[in-house]
Design an enzyme around this catalytic site. Structure first.
Site, PDB file in Angstrom:
ATOM      1  N   GLU A   1      -0.197  11.170   1.215  1.00 34.50           N
ATOM      2  CA  GLU A   1      -1.583  10.758   1.514  1.00 34.50           C
ATOM      3  C   GLU A   1      -2.541  11.947   1.578  1.00 34.50           C
ATOM      4  OE1 GLU A   1      -1.728   8.051   4.873  1.00 34.50           O
ATOM      5  OE2 GLU A   1      -0.696   6.489   3.731  1.00 34.50           O
TER       6      GLU A   1
ATOM      7  N   GLU B   1       4.455   2.948   0.671  1.00 32.74           N
ATOM      8  CA  GLU B   1       4.181   2.502   2.046  1.00 32.74           C
ATOM      9  C   GLU B   1       3.457   1.172   1.949  1.00 32.74           C
ATOM     10  OE1 GLU B   1       2.562   5.084   5.072  1.00 32.74           O
ATOM     11  OE2 GLU B   1       3.395   6.850   4.071  1.00 32.74           O
TER      12      GLU B   1
END
Ligand code: AHR
Length: 503
Positions: free
Chosen positions: A173, A292
């Site tokens: 991320e 995710e």
């Protein structure tokens, strides 16, 4: 009552059922590692300190790959802290979760656990506070047979054979301002490309995942992927996608339509990847690692990270308690991942234990299944062979967040080896039964082996350590097979699986 129809035919193959679609995630976060998979003082702990009860539930879940060690945690992680004699390992601050990591579990312990539960590891490197050199060091430690500083260290630490880890995430991320070492798309594109190039100089066969967006709601979504892929295209195999879904303000109708949001996200990433492919005259395709995904009540999370001078070890964090409605959405998100199996080649339910997880534990005590465990385990254990696109004819439902969504979401799998056909279906209506008609005339000689539905009069029912079993997927007595057609009634807010086998 709503009416919907499906046509299932072996001619409509989307792609193979990819075992990696059923991956999960273990991060050094809250009680996922410590007091989750690992608790040496627990009555079920094995000689390495792993909880047998959790290991058994992990196997039952049917998860295939496990991503490690983060998540946001990895962006500050010094992997060397977690190797060698445990008494020499330093405790470190984990800035991502305002905790202390004792480093009792590191790469070698995680790899032992993967072997024990029979899963493939998916390793992430730190591109937040670290860079190319450290990525090469951990790769050398894990994958080089011996004769170098780091590979000999691994041997000295007890692992004679190299781990030969195939899948590596190039950071986590990095588009998120919350990430330690957060980068602009251009900055990340450079470091990811250089890390990938160097890692492939060591091992050309690695499968590498570049960070895509942390959610389709990020302001940079789309432009981020374009910049990163333009630079890194030839050096990577996958771009990641992360997204969590939840019921905003009690809007159950929109929540049940979350699969459409995920579907749009996937299609948009594919569009960007393919436009970069065309513009760059590349031949290979970049596919998606949706590494995710889950339902996560981020705004109402039961516990916020500690603050100030409080840096505890393994505090209970993100321990969301899931309802039947959450499980229905998780089942639908899996249907969506399967529907996109041509481009989604890997996915990870975040996470595995205690932290937004299908498996919960009491420290020193019981382990149990949350509601979301059931659709995941039934899909992972029964979807085999090819994914078939089913021609869905369904009424539309109006939602505030996603516009009109189909009341019925479905997919089927067909295993050419056994002849089994499995239909997975979700009724997204909040209040109406859907009467389903399935045309299976393209197949001959099937019988219904199993028809299960997961639902409850109160869709907000949750499992607990004291009662994890009073609401379970139950036989659906309305399912009938007649002359190549199935009829079934699917209750409002329900997930179902109908498994057919050769008669
Ligand atoms: O899974 C929980 C967190 O969600 C992960 O650490 C991070 O990558 C994401 O924002």
């Amino acid at each position: 009552m709503l009416n919907a129809a499906l046509t299932v035919s072996p001619a409509f193959v989307v792609g193979p059922v990819r075992p990696r679609t059923f991956g999960s995630f273990v991060e050094h976060l809250g009680r996922c590692v410590y007091n989750g998979i690992y608790e040496p003082t627990h009555p079920t702990a094995d000689e390495d300190g792993f909880r047998e009860d959790v290991a058994e539930l992990t196997k039952e879940l049917g998860t295939t790959t496990v991503r490690y060690p983060g998540g946001n945690f990895v962006s500050g992680y010094r992997w060397e802290d977690g190797i060698g004699p445990k008494e020499n390992r330093p405790a470190r601050l984990d800035l991502a979760w305002h905790s202390t990591d004792p480093n009792t579990v590191g790469v070698d312990e995680f790899m032992k656990w993967c072997e024990k539960v029979g899963v493939e590891p998916m390793m992430a490197v730190n591109l937040g506070t670290r860079g190319v050199a450290e990525a090469l060091d951990i790769l050398e430690y894990c994958n080089i047979p011996g004769g170098t500083e780091w590979s000999d260290q691994r041997i000295k630490n007890g692992a004679t054979d190299p781990y030969r880890i195939k899948m590596w995430c190039l950071g986590n991320e990095m588009d998120g301002p919350w990430q330690t070492g957060h980068k602009t798309a251009q900055e990340y594109a450079r470091i990811a490309t250089e890390a990938a190039r160097a890692m492939r100089q060591m091992q050309p066969e690695l499968e590498l995942v570049a960070c895509g967006s942390s959610s389709s709601d990020m302001d940079t979504f789309g432009a981020w992927e374009h910049t990163v892929l333009t630079e890194a295209y030839e050096h990577i195999d996958y771009v990641s996608a992360h997204e969590y879904y939840y019921e905003h303000d009690g809007d159950l109708a929109s929540f049940l339509g979350s699969g459409d949001k995920m579907d749009r996200f996937i299609k948009s990433v594919v569009a960007v990847a393919d436009s970069v492919r065309a513009a760059g005259k590349h031949t290979k395709r970049i596919n998606i690692s949706f590494d995710e995904w889950n339902v996560w009540y981020q705004q109402a999370t039961p516990s916020k990270p500690p603050t100030g001078d409080d840096w505890p070890v393994a505090p209970p964090l993100l321990e969301d308690v899931y309802s039947v409605a959450d499980a229905v959405v998780v089942g639908d998100l899996l249907i969506t991942l399967l529907r996109n199996t041509d481009r989604v080649h890997s996915a990870s339910l975040a996470q595995l234990v205690n932290v937004i997880a299908p498996i919960m534990t009491e420290t020193g005590g019981r382990a149990w299944k949350q509601t979301i465990f059931h659709p995941f385990a039934l899909t992972a254990n029964n979807a085999k062979g090819s994914v078939l696109n089913v021609a869905v004819d369904s009424p539309a439902l109006k939602t505030a967040q996603h516009g009109e969504v189909a009341a019925l979401s479905a997919i089927a799998t067909h295993d050419p080896e056994t002849g089994d056909v499995v239909v997975f279906a979700v009724n997204r209506s909040t209040d109406q039964v859907t009467s389903l008609d399935i045309d299976l005339s393209a197949f001959t000689g099937l019988r219904v082996a199993e028809a299960l539905t997961y639902t409850n009069d109160d869709p907000h029912w949750t499992a607990s350590a004291d009662d994890a079993t009073s609401v379970l997927p139950a036989p659906n007595g309305t399912v009938r097979l007649n002359g190549g057609r199935i009829s079934a009634e699917l209750p409002a807010v329900s997930w179902s699986m109908i498994r057919l086998v050769p008669a």
